[in-house]
Design an enzyme around this catalytic site. Sequence first.
Site, short mmCIF file in Angstrom:
data_model
loop_
_atom_site.label_atom_id
_atom_site.label_comp_id
_atom_site.label_asym_id
_atom_site.label_seq_id
_atom_site.Cartn_x
_atom_site.Cartn_y
_atom_site.Cartn_z
N ASP A 1 0.85 -1.19 0.00
CA ASP A 1 0.00 0.00 0.00
C ASP A 1 0.88 1.24 0.00
O ASP A 1 1.96 1.24 0.61
CB ASP A 1 -0.91 0.02 1.22
CG ASP A 1 -2.02 -1.03 1.14
OD1 ASP A 1 -2.44 -1.35 0.01
OD2 ASP A 1 -2.45 -1.53 2.19
N ASP B 1 -7.13 -1.43 -4.86
CA ASP B 1 -8.28 -0.98 -4.07
C ASP B 1 -9.10 0.05 -4.85
O ASP B 1 -10.34 0.06 -4.75
CB ASP B 1 -7.80 -0.38 -2.75
CG ASP B 1 -7.12 -1.40 -1.87
OD1 ASP B 1 -7.54 -2.57 -1.88
OD2 ASP B 1 -6.16 -1.03 -1.16
#
Length: 236
Positions: A177, A195
Amino acid sequence: MTIVTESRRHARRSPARFPLEPLAASDRREGVSDLVTGTFMPVAPFGNLPLCSGPGRTAMWWRAMAVISWAVLAAGLDQLSKWAILTQVMDPLRAIEITPFLNLRLGFNYGVSFGLGSGVLENWPGLLAAFKLAVAGGLIIWAICSPRLFERIGLALISGGALGNALDRWRQGAVTDFLDLHWAGWHWPTFNGADIAISAGAVLVLLAAFPHGSGQGAATARERRAMARQTRRERG
């Protein structure tokens, strides 16, 4: 008299039916729907898998290629962005301010999207990766079977995002991330391109539930034209 009465009674109970004509061998392979006789044969996108129906094998394969392309595009862009962050941008490791509300900040997620369930799933990366791969495959089949354009694209994006995160877990045990969204000292859990694809796909699937703007009319018109061309070839 009794026989006639029973016959008439049976006729009243039986629903009206159009006469059906047998399909030719080519029709059975292509899955042609004859609008005159009402005869319909289901079509599966892969071999003889009886999962969904459509206008014909060729059109279904084009639909499958489009769905797979969207999924591969989402997964590919996600993996490319993570590679750039890990090897180029975050070397050396640091926080980079992009806008007053968005930073680049490297993190590793052991849970699902947006860090949910990290504490529980940290010790089971392979199991979660296998689950996400299975989900991605199921979404691809669902997307190919869907008559709605927006729903097909949305499901393909969700599948591609799930595939991108599954590849991270399979390779390194956690998801990379790097997007840090924040406002007034409050930070949303760091996330990545996968995402974003999953979120955008979910929005498209919701939009497809509405009767207008779902792309269903265009898809249905294309399928009707494909059916008409196939019927003309068979009758010509």
